[in-house]
Scaffold this active site. Structure first.
Site, PDB file in Angstrom:
ATOM      1  N   MET A   1      -8.188   2.557   6.294  1.00  0.00           N
ATOM      2  CA  MET A   1      -7.409   3.351   5.338  1.00  0.00           C
ATOM      3  C   MET A   1      -7.308   4.767   5.892  1.00  0.00           C
ATOM      4  O   MET A   1      -8.319   5.368   6.273  1.00  0.00           O
ATOM      5  CB  MET A   1      -8.101   3.406   3.973  1.00  0.00           C
ATOM      6  CG  MET A   1      -8.080   2.127   3.158  1.00  0.00           C
ATOM      7  SD  MET A   1      -6.442   1.505   2.714  1.00  0.00           S
ATOM      8  CE  MET A   1      -5.653   2.907   1.961  1.00  0.00           C
TER       9      MET A   1
ATOM     10  N   ASP B   1       0.012  -4.401  -2.004  1.00  0.00           N
ATOM     11  CA  ASP B   1      -1.183  -3.691  -2.472  1.00  0.00           C
ATOM     12  C   ASP B   1      -1.586  -4.155  -3.863  1.00  0.00           C
ATOM     13  O   ASP B   1      -0.919  -3.849  -4.848  1.00  0.00           O
ATOM     14  CB  ASP B   1      -0.906  -2.180  -2.493  1.00  0.00           C
ATOM     15  CG  ASP B   1      -0.849  -1.606  -1.094  1.00  0.00           C
ATOM     16  OD1 ASP B   1      -1.809  -1.817  -0.339  1.00  0.00           O
ATOM     17  OD2 ASP B   1       0.164  -0.958  -0.759  1.00  0.00           O
TER      18      ASP B   1
ATOM     19  N   SER C   1       5.084  -1.402   2.885  1.00  0.00           N
ATOM     20  CA  SER C   1       4.302  -1.630   1.667  1.00  0.00           C
ATOM     21  C   SER C   1       5.226  -1.615   0.460  1.00  0.00           C
ATOM     22  O   SER C   1       5.869  -0.599   0.171  1.00  0.00           O
ATOM     23  CB  SER C   1       3.245  -0.533   1.517  1.00  0.00           C
ATOM     24  OG  SER C   1       2.753  -0.550   0.197  1.00  0.00           O
TER      25      SER C   1
ATOM     26  N   HIS D   1      -3.361  -6.889   0.559  1.00  0.00           N
ATOM     27  CA  HIS D   1      -4.480  -5.945   0.628  1.00  0.00           C
ATOM     28  C   HIS D   1      -5.142  -5.889  -0.746  1.00  0.00           C
ATOM     29  O   HIS D   1      -4.581  -5.341  -1.685  1.00  0.00           O
ATOM     30  CB  HIS D   1      -3.901  -4.573   1.041  1.00  0.00           C
ATOM     31  CG  HIS D   1      -4.889  -3.473   1.137  1.00  0.00           C
ATOM     32  ND1 HIS D   1      -4.504  -2.147   1.291  1.00  0.00           N
ATOM     33  CD2 HIS D   1      -6.243  -3.464   1.115  1.00  0.00           C
ATOM     34  CE1 HIS D   1      -5.581  -1.386   1.353  1.00  0.00           C
ATOM     35  NE2 HIS D   1      -6.647  -2.152   1.239  1.00  0.00           N
TER      36      HIS D   1
ATOM     37  N   MET E   1      -4.252  -3.878  -6.818  1.00  0.00           N
ATOM     38  CA  MET E   1      -5.284  -2.950  -7.320  1.00  0.00           C
ATOM     39  C   MET E   1      -5.710  -3.367  -8.720  1.00  0.00           C
ATOM     40  O   MET E   1      -4.877  -3.814  -9.518  1.00  0.00           O
ATOM     41  CB  MET E   1      -4.737  -1.524  -7.371  1.00  0.00           C
ATOM     42  CG  MET E   1      -4.169  -1.030  -6.054  1.00  0.00           C
ATOM     43  SD  MET E   1      -3.694   0.690  -6.126  1.00  0.00           S
ATOM     44  CE  MET E   1      -2.808   0.862  -4.560  1.00  0.00           C
TER      45      MET E   1
ATOM     46  N   MET F   1      -7.472  -4.469  -3.146  1.00  0.00           N
ATOM     47  CA  MET F   1      -8.321  -3.330  -3.523  1.00  0.00           C
ATOM     48  C   MET F   1      -8.929  -3.669  -4.877  1.00  0.00           C
ATOM     49  O   MET F   1      -8.598  -3.070  -5.912  1.00  0.00           O
ATOM     50  CB  MET F   1      -7.469  -2.049  -3.567  1.00  0.00           C
ATOM     51  CG  MET F   1      -7.146  -1.516  -2.175  1.00  0.00           C
ATOM     52  SD  MET F   1      -5.760  -0.385  -2.172  1.00  0.00           S
ATOM     53  CE  MET F   1      -4.416  -1.569  -2.061  1.00  0.00           C
TER      54      MET F   1
ATOM     55  N   ASP G   1      -3.283   2.267   7.246  1.00  0.00           N
ATOM     56  CA  ASP G   1      -2.589   2.206   5.957  1.00  0.00           C
ATOM     57  C   ASP G   1      -2.721   3.527   5.203  1.00  0.00           C
ATOM     58  O   ASP G   1      -3.826   3.927   4.834  1.00  0.00           O
ATOM     59  CB  ASP G   1      -3.226   1.055   5.147  1.00  0.00           C
ATOM     60  CG  ASP G   1      -2.543   0.805   3.818  1.00  0.00           C
ATOM     61  OD1 ASP G   1      -1.501   1.422   3.543  1.00  0.00           O
ATOM     62  OD2 ASP G   1      -3.062  -0.028   3.049  1.00  0.00           O
TER      63      ASP G   1
ATOM     64  N   HIS H   1       3.541  -5.797   3.315  1.00  0.00           N
ATOM     65  CA  HIS H   1       2.215  -5.403   2.837  1.00  0.00           C
ATOM     66  C   HIS H   1       2.243  -5.321   1.310  1.00  0.00           C
ATOM     67  O   HIS H   1       3.105  -4.672   0.723  1.00  0.00           O
ATOM     68  CB  HIS H   1       1.864  -4.048   3.443  1.00  0.00           C
ATOM     69  CG  HIS H   1       0.475  -3.591   3.181  1.00  0.00           C
ATOM     70  ND1 HIS H   1      -0.605  -4.041   3.906  1.00  0.00           N
ATOM     71  CD2 HIS H   1      -0.022  -2.713   2.277  1.00  0.00           C
ATOM     72  CE1 HIS H   1      -1.715  -3.454   3.459  1.00  0.00           C
ATOM     73  NE2 HIS H   1      -1.385  -2.648   2.461  1.00  0.00           N
TER      74      HIS H   1
END
Ligand code: DX5
Ligand code: ZN
Length: 217
Positions: free
Chosen positions: A139, A37, A10, A68, A39, A70, A177, A35
């Site tokens: 998660m 992330d 990540s 991913h 957000m 979020m 994750d 990966h």
């Protein structure tokens, strides 16, 4: 048959001022995918990175980009993330959007779809979609921040989900994750995880080849 375990570092734990070199170092160290992330400060209490960073990674690596999301209302951004070069787009079941529509939207863009749940959400919420997505993401920490400790209760969710996937004869991958290190990796693999996301336990280490090898077990 032995499952192939994939390691997805990540980039949240990478040195963003040297992102290109960081990516190259994990690629050379044997990572299977990257990966990313994303957000939005609403779905989770933090803001990270978005479309331009995914686009800039695409030119720097041949690793698949596992994005991913979020974020709330991901349907507004699927196109942009597809154009930026995402290979997987994962959305959360806890959002208010129509999941079936979002999943179809991802597939229409020619991208693999993932569905994620937070630690407190039951796997029953994933069940109607197991045949419709390529990957489910459990998660193992509350989403929002890297460097947390894995919540041990989630490990039994992994094995329960593995059982359901096997019984249905599906090839849906299980990704985990948060808080993955060489100790928790062992437990997660024996519970049935296929893809291990690891931020701190890869980017936080000097010897990344060894770190990735240790996670694979
Ligand atoms: C948390 C993110 C994770 C995080 C993992 O919301 O989804 O991907 O970067 O970080 P570590 O491996 O440090 O727990
Ligand atoms: Zn993540």
């Amino acid at each position: 048959m032995q499952r192939k375990i994939l390691i997805a570092p990540s980039i949240l734990a990478a040195d963003f001022s040297r992102l290109g070199e960081e990516i190259k170092s994990v690629e050379e160290a044997g990572a299977d995918m990257l990966h990313v992330d994303v957000m939005d400060g609403h779905f989770v209490p933090n803001i990270t990175i978005g479309v331009p960073v995914v686009a800039s990674l695409k030119g720097k690596t041949s690793l698949p980009l596992d994005v991913h999301l979020m974020i709330h209302a991901p349907e507004r951004f699927l196109n942009a993330f597809a154009e930026a070069g995402s290979n997987y787009l994962t959305v959360h079941v806890e959002i208010r959007s129509q999941l079936e529509k979002v999943i179809n939207g991802i597939h229409k863009l020619g991208i693999k779809a993932g569905l994620a749940i937070k630690p407190g959400t039951g796997i029953v919420r994933l069940e109607p979609f197991l045949e419709k997505v390529e990957m489910v993401l459990l998660m193992t920490v509350e989403p929002g921040f890297g460097g947390q400790t894995l919540i041990p209760e989630v490990i039994s969710k992994v094995s329960e989900l593995r059982g359901k996937i096997e019984r249905k004869g599906l090839s849906t991958k299980i990704e985990v994750d948060g808080g993955v290190n060489k100790e928790t990796a062992k437990q997660l693999i024996s519970a049935g995880a296929d893809i291990l996301v690891a931020g701190t336990s890869v980017f936080g280490k000097k010897n990344r080849r060894q770190a990735i090898k240790q996670l694979r077990g």
